[in-house]
Design a protein around this motif. Sequence first.
Motif, PDB file in Angstrom:
ATOM      1  N   LEU A 136       0.204  -1.000  -0.024  1.00  0.00           N
ATOM      2  CA  LEU A 136      -0.156  -0.456   0.031  1.00  0.00           C
ATOM      3  C   LEU A 136       0.754   1.115  -0.130  1.00  0.00           C
ATOM      4  O   LEU A 136       1.698   1.237   0.756  1.00  0.00           O
ATOM      5  N   VAL A 137       0.562   1.838  -1.129  1.00  0.00           N
ATOM      6  CA  VAL A 137       1.209   3.161  -1.348  1.00  0.00           C
ATOM      7  C   VAL A 137       0.337   5.014  -0.539  1.00  0.00           C
ATOM      8  O   VAL A 137      -0.353   4.356  -1.007  1.00  0.00           O
ATOM      9  N   ILE A 138       1.047   5.171  -0.026  1.00  0.00           N
ATOM     10  CA  ILE A 138       0.122   6.661   0.261  1.00  0.00           C
ATOM     11  C   ILE A 138       0.587   7.858   0.533  1.00  0.00           C
ATOM     12  O   ILE A 138       1.539   7.759   0.635  1.00  0.00           O
ATOM     13  N   ALA A 139       0.067   9.086  -0.796  1.00  0.00           N
ATOM     14  CA  ALA A 139       1.085  10.007  -0.217  1.00  0.00           C
ATOM     15  C   ALA A 139      -0.319  11.000  -0.351  1.00  0.00           C
ATOM     16  O   ALA A 139      -1.286  11.019   0.084  1.00  0.00           O
ATOM     17  N   GLY A 140       0.695  12.418   0.275  1.00  0.00           N
ATOM     18  CA  GLY A 140      -0.411  13.178   0.059  1.00  0.00           C
ATOM     19  C   GLY A 140       0.190  14.079  -0.887  1.00  0.00           C
ATOM     20  O   GLY A 140       1.118  14.467  -1.804  1.00  0.00           O
ATOM     21  N   ALA A 141      -1.390  14.535  -1.050  1.00  0.00           N
ATOM     22  CA  ALA A 141      -1.629  15.105  -2.773  1.00  0.00           C
ATOM     23  C   ALA A 141      -0.610  16.804  -2.660  1.00  0.00           C
ATOM     24  O   ALA A 141       0.214  17.330  -3.658  1.00  0.00           O
ATOM     25  N   GLN A 142      -0.391  17.192  -1.736  1.00  0.00           N
ATOM     26  CA  GLN A 142       0.677  18.533  -1.405  1.00  0.00           C
ATOM     27  C   GLN A 142       1.700  18.689  -0.523  1.00  0.00           C
ATOM     28  O   GLN A 142       2.580  19.297  -0.031  1.00  0.00           O
ATOM     29  N   ASP A 143       2.456  17.216  -0.434  1.00  0.00           N
ATOM     30  CA  ASP A 143       3.391  17.254   0.100  1.00  0.00           C
ATOM     31  C   ASP A 143       4.466  17.617  -0.987  1.00  0.00           C
ATOM     32  O   ASP A 143       4.902  16.821  -2.586  1.00  0.00           O
ATOM     33  N   ARG A 144       5.614  18.383  -1.125  1.00  0.00           N
ATOM     34  CA  ARG A 144       6.199  18.462  -1.707  1.00  0.00           C
ATOM     35  C   ARG A 144       7.791  18.428  -1.589  1.00  0.00           C
ATOM     36  O   ARG A 144       8.212  17.931  -2.436  1.00  0.00           O
ATOM     37  N   ALA A 145       8.395  17.046  -0.640  1.00  0.00           N
ATOM     38  CA  ALA A 145       9.448  16.944  -0.598  1.00  0.00           C
ATOM     39  C   ALA A 145       9.099  15.094  -0.860  1.00  0.00           C
ATOM     40  O   ALA A 145      10.350  15.050  -1.773  1.00  0.00           O
ATOM     41  N   ILE A 146       7.807  14.585  -1.246  1.00  0.00           N
ATOM     42  CA  ILE A 146       7.694  13.520  -1.679  1.00  0.00           C
ATOM     43  C   ILE A 146       6.624  13.945  -2.641  1.00  0.00           C
ATOM     44  O   ILE A 146       5.473  13.551  -2.064  1.00  0.00           O
ATOM     45  N   PRO A 147       6.543  14.477  -3.897  1.00  0.00           N
ATOM     46  CA  PRO A 147       5.904  14.487  -4.556  1.00  0.00           C
ATOM     47  C   PRO A 147       4.614  13.308  -5.101  1.00  0.00           C
ATOM     48  O   PRO A 147       5.181  12.046  -4.812  1.00  0.00           O
ATOM     49  N   ALA A 148       3.274  13.165  -5.329  1.00  0.00           N
ATOM     50  CA  ALA A 148       2.150  12.334  -5.495  1.00  0.00           C
ATOM     51  C   ALA A 148       2.815  11.430  -6.806  1.00  0.00           C
ATOM     52  O   ALA A 148       2.741   9.974  -6.355  1.00  0.00           O
ATOM     53  N   THR A 149       3.059  11.617  -6.973  1.00  0.00           N
ATOM     54  CA  THR A 149       3.506  11.235  -8.611  1.00  0.00           C
ATOM     55  C   THR A 149       4.581  10.130  -8.472  1.00  0.00           C
ATOM     56  O   THR A 149       5.002   8.834  -9.440  1.00  0.00           O
ATOM     57  N   GLN A 150       5.674  10.730  -7.206  1.00  0.00           N
ATOM     58  CA  GLN A 150       6.576   9.240  -6.816  1.00  0.00           C
ATOM     59  C   GLN A 150       6.036   8.311  -6.342  1.00  0.00           C
ATOM     60  O   GLN A 150       6.408   7.070  -6.516  1.00  0.00           O
ATOM     61  N   GLY A 151       4.882   8.309  -5.391  1.00  0.00           N
ATOM     62  CA  GLY A 151       4.440   6.865  -5.091  1.00  0.00           C
ATOM     63  C   GLY A 151       3.550   6.847  -5.948  1.00  0.00           C
ATOM     64  O   GLY A 151       3.734   4.569  -6.347  1.00  0.00           O
ATOM     65  N   LEU A 177       3.873  15.022   6.288  1.00  0.00           N
ATOM     66  CA  LEU A 177       3.380  13.716   6.962  1.00  0.00           C
ATOM     67  C   LEU A 177       1.569  13.807   7.200  1.00  0.00           C
ATOM     68  O   LEU A 177       1.181  14.765   8.788  1.00  0.00           O
ATOM     69  N   ALA A 178       1.662  13.395   6.249  1.00  0.00           N
ATOM     70  CA  ALA A 178       0.020  13.051   5.954  1.00  0.00           C
ATOM     71  C   ALA A 178      -0.524  12.168   7.467  1.00  0.00           C
ATOM     72  O   ALA A 178      -1.449  11.487   8.499  1.00  0.00           O
ATOM     73  N   SER A 179       0.418  11.353   7.159  1.00  0.00           N
ATOM     74  CA  SER A 179       0.099  10.820   9.155  1.00  0.00           C
ATOM     75  C   SER A 179      -0.178  11.167  10.253  1.00  0.00           C
ATOM     76  O   SER A 179      -1.154   9.814  11.336  1.00  0.00           O
ATOM     77  N   VAL A 180       0.285  11.896   9.857  1.00  0.00           N
ATOM     78  CA  VAL A 180       0.062  12.919  11.226  1.00  0.00           C
ATOM     79  C   VAL A 180      -1.662  13.807  11.024  1.00  0.00           C
ATOM     80  O   VAL A 180      -2.214  13.546  11.583  1.00  0.00           O
ATOM     81  N   GLU A 181      -1.623  14.366   9.747  1.00  0.00           N
ATOM     82  CA  GLU A 181      -2.429  15.463   9.655  1.00  0.00           C
ATOM     83  C   GLU A 181      -3.520  14.697   9.619  1.00  0.00           C
ATOM     84  O   GLU A 181      -4.828  15.326   9.353  1.00  0.00           O
ATOM     85  N   ARG A 182      -3.641  13.224   8.868  1.00  0.00           N
ATOM     86  CA  ARG A 182      -4.978  12.936   8.875  1.00  0.00           C
ATOM     87  C   ARG A 182      -4.497  11.441   9.400  1.00  0.00           C
ATOM     88  O   ARG A 182      -5.009  10.351   8.576  1.00  0.00           O
ATOM     89  N   ALA A 183      -4.197  11.419  10.330  1.00  0.00           N
ATOM     90  CA  ALA A 183      -4.062  10.228  11.178  1.00  0.00           C
ATOM     91  C   ALA A 183      -4.988   9.339  10.958  1.00  0.00           C
ATOM     92  O   ALA A 183      -4.920   7.682  11.191  1.00  0.00           O
ATOM     93  N   ASP A 184      -6.307   9.144  11.258  1.00  0.00           N
ATOM     94  CA  ASP A 184      -7.952   8.708  11.030  1.00  0.00           C
ATOM     95  C   ASP A 184      -7.383   8.159   9.713  1.00  0.00           C
ATOM     96  O   ASP A 184      -7.480   6.730   9.747  1.00  0.00           O
TER      97      ASP A 184
END
Length: 74
Positions: free
Chosen positions: A16-31, A52-59
């Motif tokens: 399972l690959v999870i990415a954040g749409a607004q992640d500028r360090a590791i863009p979703a295209t990498q995922g 830090l989607a795992s913190v921002e969207r923990a649930d």
Amino acid sequence: AHDVADGLGTVRSPTLVIAGAQDRAIPATQGERITAAVPDARFELLDPGAHLASVERADEVNRLISDHLEDRDG
């Protein structure tokens, strides 16, 4: 400089690959590239979500991981 992309096709575990749409360090295209390279991998994009989607969207991240593990074991 560490790049393991060439070995992704050898991964045999459910992935399972999870990415954040607004992640500028590791863009979703990498995922998306990882998902495309790993056989039968699944991609989930969290929007909104940054590095830090795992913190921002923990649930939601916890639900995705739990569902992934249940699908794998079930």
